[in-house]
Design a protein around this motif. Structure first.
Motif, PDB file in Angstrom:
ATOM      1  N   SER A   1       0.953  -1.237   0.251  1.00 35.38           N
ATOM      2  CA  SER A   1      -0.093   0.184  -0.094  1.00 35.38           C
ATOM      3  C   SER A   1       0.960   1.215  -0.015  1.00 35.38           C
ATOM      4  N   PHE A   2       0.162   2.413  -0.210  1.00 31.70           N
ATOM      5  CA  PHE A   2       0.862   3.779  -0.273  1.00 31.70           C
ATOM      6  C   PHE A   2      -0.060   4.730   0.722  1.00 31.70           C
ATOM      7  N   LYS A   3       0.819   5.390   1.338  1.00 32.09           N
ATOM      8  CA  LYS A   3      -0.002   6.580   2.407  1.00 32.09           C
ATOM      9  C   LYS A   3       0.103   7.911   1.616  1.00 32.09           C
ATOM     10  N   ASP A   4      -1.330   8.372   1.302  1.00 31.86           N
ATOM     11  CA  ASP A   4      -1.745   9.559   0.768  1.00 31.86           C
ATOM     12  C   ASP A   4      -0.919   9.724  -0.410  1.00 31.86           C
ATOM     13  N   ASP A   5      -0.087  10.890  -0.636  1.00 29.73           N
ATOM     14  CA  ASP A   5       0.670  10.813  -1.777  1.00 29.73           C
ATOM     15  C   ASP A   5       2.113  10.554  -1.718  1.00 29.73           C
ATOM     16  N   SER A   6       2.670   9.886  -0.380  1.00 33.22           N
ATOM     17  CA  SER A   6       3.955   9.384  -0.374  1.00 33.22           C
ATOM     18  C   SER A   6       4.350   8.370  -1.403  1.00 33.22           C
ATOM     19  N   PRO A   7       5.507   8.496  -2.047  1.00 36.43           N
ATOM     20  CA  PRO A   7       6.163   7.194  -2.968  1.00 36.43           C
ATOM     21  C   PRO A   7       6.493   6.007  -2.337  1.00 36.43           C
ATOM     22  N   TYR A   8       6.585   6.209  -0.966  1.00 37.75           N
ATOM     23  CA  TYR A   8       7.033   4.927  -0.435  1.00 37.75           C
ATOM     24  C   TYR A   8       5.986   3.711  -0.388  1.00 37.75           C
ATOM     25  N   PRO A   9       6.567   2.370  -0.639  1.00 40.73           N
ATOM     26  CA  PRO A   9       5.689   1.366  -0.530  1.00 40.73           C
ATOM     27  C   PRO A   9       5.690   0.937   0.785  1.00 40.73           C
ATOM     28  N   PHE A  10       4.639   0.392   1.343  1.00 46.14           N
ATOM     29  CA  PHE A  10       4.328  -0.237   2.754  1.00 46.14           C
ATOM     30  C   PHE A  10       3.759  -1.613   2.677  1.00 46.14           C
ATOM     31  N   MET A  11       4.499  -2.541   3.310  1.00 43.35           N
ATOM     32  CA  MET A  11       3.951  -3.888   3.230  1.00 43.35           C
ATOM     33  C   MET A  11       3.502  -4.362   4.478  1.00 43.35           C
ATOM     34  N   GLU A  12       2.881  -3.437   5.305  1.00 44.81           N
ATOM     35  CA  GLU A  12       2.247  -3.814   6.772  1.00 44.81           C
ATOM     36  C   GLU A  12       0.916  -4.595   6.521  1.00 44.81           C
ATOM     37  N   ASN A  13       0.293  -4.834   5.407  1.00 45.59           N
ATOM     38  CA  ASN A  13      -0.975  -5.606   5.181  1.00 45.59           C
ATOM     39  C   ASN A  13      -0.668  -7.012   5.196  1.00 45.59           C
ATOM     40  N   GLU A  14       0.709  -7.488   5.124  1.00 45.48           N
ATOM     41  CA  GLU A  14       0.934  -8.771   5.007  1.00 45.48           C
ATOM     42  C   GLU A  14       0.864  -9.345   6.333  1.00 45.48           C
ATOM     43  N   ASN A  15       0.238 -10.700   6.361  1.00 45.99           N
ATOM     44  CA  ASN A  15       0.070 -11.445   7.595  1.00 45.99           C
ATOM     45  C   ASN A  15       1.417 -12.305   7.924  1.00 45.99           C
ATOM     46  N   SER A  16       1.699 -12.118   9.324  1.00 48.57           N
ATOM     47  CA  SER A  16       3.004 -12.572   9.622  1.00 48.57           C
ATOM     48  C   SER A  16       2.657 -13.969   9.949  1.00 48.57           C
ATOM     49  N   TYR A  17       1.607 -14.695  10.492  1.00 50.98           N
ATOM     50  CA  TYR A  17       1.224 -15.846  10.689  1.00 50.98           C
ATOM     51  C   TYR A  17       2.177 -16.473  11.837  1.00 50.98           C
ATOM     52  N   PRO A  18       2.298 -15.764  13.145  1.00 49.42           N
ATOM     53  CA  PRO A  18       3.141 -16.063  14.194  1.00 49.42           C
ATOM     54  C   PRO A  18       3.006 -17.492  14.704  1.00 49.42           C
ATOM     55  N   SER A  19       2.012 -18.062  14.357  1.00 50.03           N
ATOM     56  CA  SER A  19       1.737 -19.588  14.957  1.00 50.03           C
ATOM     57  C   SER A  19       1.737 -20.690  14.054  1.00 50.03           C
ATOM     58  N   MET A  20       2.437 -20.058  12.900  1.00 55.06           N
ATOM     59  CA  MET A  20       3.003 -21.223  12.014  1.00 55.06           C
ATOM     60  C   MET A  20       3.747 -22.329  12.395  1.00 55.06           C
ATOM     61  N   LYS A  21       3.226 -23.426  12.092  1.00 58.01           N
ATOM     62  CA  LYS A  21       4.239 -24.898  12.244  1.00 58.01           C
ATOM     63  C   LYS A  21       5.165 -25.019  11.288  1.00 58.01           C
ATOM     64  N   PHE A  22       6.508 -25.087  11.614  1.00 60.83           N
ATOM     65  CA  PHE A  22       7.363 -24.935  10.563  1.00 60.83           C
ATOM     66  C   PHE A  22       7.905 -25.942   9.820  1.00 60.83           C
ATOM     67  N   ASP A  23       6.955 -27.300  10.041  1.00 59.40           N
ATOM     68  CA  ASP A  23       6.837 -28.365   9.150  1.00 59.40           C
ATOM     69  C   ASP A  23       5.777 -28.298   8.037  1.00 59.40           C
ATOM     70  N   ASP A  24       5.140 -27.299   8.059  1.00 54.67           N
ATOM     71  CA  ASP A  24       3.995 -26.942   7.202  1.00 54.67           C
ATOM     72  C   ASP A  24       4.388 -26.398   5.840  1.00 54.67           C
ATOM     73  N   THR A  25       4.600 -27.397   4.826  1.00 53.35           N
ATOM     74  CA  THR A  25       4.882 -27.093   3.664  1.00 53.35           C
ATOM     75  C   THR A  25       4.331 -26.051   2.983  1.00 53.35           C
ATOM     76  N   GLY A  26       3.005 -25.729   2.988  1.00 55.52           N
ATOM     77  CA  GLY A  26       2.286 -24.817   2.287  1.00 55.52           C
ATOM     78  C   GLY A  26       2.786 -23.606   2.644  1.00 55.52           C
ATOM     79  N   TYR A  27       2.982 -23.486   4.101  1.00 51.46           N
ATOM     80  CA  TYR A  27       3.502 -22.054   4.622  1.00 51.46           C
ATOM     81  C   TYR A  27       4.928 -21.704   4.407  1.00 51.46           C
ATOM     82  N   ARG A  28       5.520 -22.709   4.301  1.00 53.29           N
ATOM     83  CA  ARG A  28       7.024 -22.572   3.875  1.00 53.29           C
ATOM     84  C   ARG A  28       6.926 -22.192   2.337  1.00 53.29           C
ATOM     85  N   LEU A  29       6.278 -22.666   1.483  1.00 48.70           N
ATOM     86  CA  LEU A  29       6.393 -22.369   0.211  1.00 48.70           C
ATOM     87  C   LEU A  29       5.624 -20.740   0.139  1.00 48.70           C
ATOM     88  N   LEU A  30       4.562 -20.365   0.939  1.00 50.67           N
ATOM     89  CA  LEU A  30       4.054 -19.305   0.799  1.00 50.67           C
ATOM     90  C   LEU A  30       5.064 -18.324   1.176  1.00 50.67           C
TER      91      LEU A  30
END
Length: 588
Positions: free
Chosen positions: A176-205
């Protein structure tokens, strides 16, 4: 109106140019209280349900195609941009079909993309986001969308039409972008803090997310020196093979090195940088590389090593083996630079370690004591007068706010200034010092930013200027500028703001840049998260000379190249400062 927008954007850039996200360890993306449609999709909150540990070459290629299609839809499709679709979870829905042995991948992908609601009318691109050809720094790598042999006719037409979506309003988009700022912001990505690290789908994501961020929002994609498509094919099996946190984190770390950016830091799920993997203790010294040898240049805490020691082994590993290992996981714009490399080369797991060195011509083993305290790799020489007040030395890393004005008033009549940028500047020299040195505003840099309406495209802003402002109330500046010689010291520790300042200062007519090439990592840092609450950073906009020549991976090049000597290091001399004094005295 367009010119007013440019001026506004440039003021935004100046305000936040040197904000470094990796410093703020507690940084986490802020979330809007308002819940959008994609947040209501909770089907895969507890796991993707996709687990496998090996993959054929054919299926690797199919997953690579899925990654590319998923990415272009993520950044171009109106329904995904609006926040109506959880595009991460859509990946988990389609991936099992792609993995089936005899699946018609192109048909599956076509039906998947075609099923999205495309009622939102595509429009002509806003004039504000249309740029002349000579303003385009980087164009999208989306020609593959028109390759019917690769995608099939239906999928190719579906994706090709998306490329004309021209959506500039991206409040709920993954970037996303805030107002007229040219900076990109990636804060809308979900961090999935409870991810299980053997989950192949999440690893590929995680791989797919990182790969597409670089594909569409990395200004230096054209100079990474890698075939980015081949990197994707190489890393799909690597992300699949692991099943625990350590393997996941290290695979991401290895991936970050493939963009060759010293701004690319990686922080684990607990906020710790990747460095902790190499050990909790550091040997408390600084070093310099001379003739492909690692030479101890400073003892921070007494540990058993001495200045001038040439390091051969740490523990049972040769220093070259350790360097190779660090470079596998620490991204560097240039092989001879990288701030984390300097901080982490001498990390160990044990507090006491045997180190093999050459000392005074003899090879000896030294039992060295490590430390958990922070280590400063910078130059600690204080700003001071030199040569009976004829020269003034400025350590840019130790400057206090407002100190530049005081220095220039007091030392206005000196024969020369030495500005040491081998440290990260503690105060912005780019404009504050240069106004005393250049009699008029002069172009010194251009920057490029992502076109919010056309992911993958970066455009140049008009050149930035520094020097004496047209109007000033400073009495010293009313009639003249500083007349002495200016020597700017740089080396492999000169990075980001230091490089930016050097580009500005070297516009001074009577200046010399002395030392070794800078780090080659310039541009404000952008932060994003990966599944498992892993955070990473990249250089977020491009920095170039006014003629558009690049600095990334090249570094600011000195006018006079200089390498310290082992003898000088052993004698405790700063040969850079000594040579700078000689240069200035030659101009007396």
């Amino acid at each position: 109106m367009k010119e007013e927008k440019k001026k506004y954007w440039k003021s935004i850039v100046l305000f936040s140019l040197f904000f470094i996200c990796f410093i703020i360890r507690g940084c986490s993306p802020s979330k809007d209280i308002h819940q959008i449609e994609r947040d209501k999709d909770q089907e895969f909150d507890k796991g993707s349900g996709i687990y496998f540990s090996s993959i054929s070459e054919k299926k690797t290629m199919d997953l690579a195609k899925l990654c590319k299609v998923w990415g272009v839809v993520k950044y171009y499709h109106p329904e995904v941009i609006s926040g109506d679709v959880n595009w991460d979870y859509e990946l988990f829905r389609v991936m099992p079909y792609i993995l089936e042995e005899d699946s018609d991948v192109n048909l599956i992908l076509y039906e998947w993309v075609h099923s999205l609601d495309s009622k939102t009318l595509f429009g002509d691109i806003d004039q504000q986001y249309q740029f002349p050809e000579d303003y385009i720094q980087l164009s999208p790598s989306t020609d593959w969308c028109k390759d019917e042999k690769y995608l099939g006719k239906d999928l190719s037409l579906e994706l090709s039409s998306l490329l004309d979506s021209n959506i500039s309003e991206r409040e709920n988009a993954y970037v996303s972008f805030k107002d007229d700022s040219p900076y990109p912001f990636m804060e809308n990505e979900n961090s999935y803090p409870s991810m299980k690290f053997d989950d192949t789908g999440y690893r590929l994501l995680s791989l797919f997310r990182y790969w597409n961020i670089i594909e569409y929002y990395y200004p230096y994609k054209a100079v990474i020196g890698e075939d980015w498509d081949q990197v994707l094919l190489e890393f799909i099996p690597k992300f699949i093979h692991g099943s625990d946190y350590e393997s996941y984190l290290l695979t991401i770390a290895e991936l970050t090195t493939r963009i060759h950016d010293s701004h690319a830091y990686l922080m684990g799920k607990n906020g710790n940088v990747i460095s902790n993997y190499f050990g909790m203790y550091r040997i408390p010294v600084n070093f310099v590389e001379i003739d492909n040898q690692i030479v101890i240049s400073k003892i921070i805490y007494k540990c058993g090593l001495e200045i001038g020691d040439i390091v051969l082994k740490v523990g049972d590993k040769d220093i070259d083996e350790i360097l190779e290992n660090r470079r596998k996981y620490i991204s560097q714009s240039r092989e001879d630079t990288g701030s984390l490399l300097f901080l982490d080369l001498f990390r160990t797991h044990e507090k006491n370690t045997d180190v093999t060195v050459i000392r005074k011509g003899k090879t000896i083993d030294v039992n060295v004591k490590g430390s958990q305290k922070d280590i400063n790799v910078g130059v600690d020489t204080k700003s001071q007068e030199i040569e009976d007040g004829k020269i003034y030395y400025i350590n840019a890393g130790l400057l206090k706010k407002g100190e530049i004005d005081k220095i220039m008033k007091k030392w206005w009549n000196t024969k020369g200034l030495i500005v040491d940028l081998r440290n990260y500047p503690s105060s912005p020299l780019t404009y504050e010092l240069v106004k005393y040195l250049i009699p008029y505003e002069k172009e010194f840099v251009r920057m490029s930013f992502p076109n919010r309406a056309k992911p993958g495209e970066f455009y140049y802003l008009d050149p930035f200027v520094s020097g004496k402002p047209k109007e000033t109330n400073n009495e010293i500046l009313d009639d003249e500028v500083y007349k002495g010689k200016l020597v700017i010291l740089i080396n492999e520790h000169t990075i980001s703001q230091g490089e930016f300042a050097t580009m500005s200062l070297r516009n001074t007519e009577n200046s010399i840049v002395l030392g070794r090439p800078s780090a080659g990592a310039d541009g404000d840092v952008r932060l994003f998260t990966l599944p498992g609450n892993i955070r990473s950073t990249i250089s977020g906009f491009g920095v170039y000379y006014p003629d558009k020549k690049p600095t990334q991976r090249i570094g600011v090049q000195p006018d006079i190249y200089m390498v310290p000597t082992i003898e000088g290091v052993r004698e405790g001399r700063d040969e850079f400062i000594e040579r700078a004094i000689e240069i200035i005295k030659e101009s007396f």
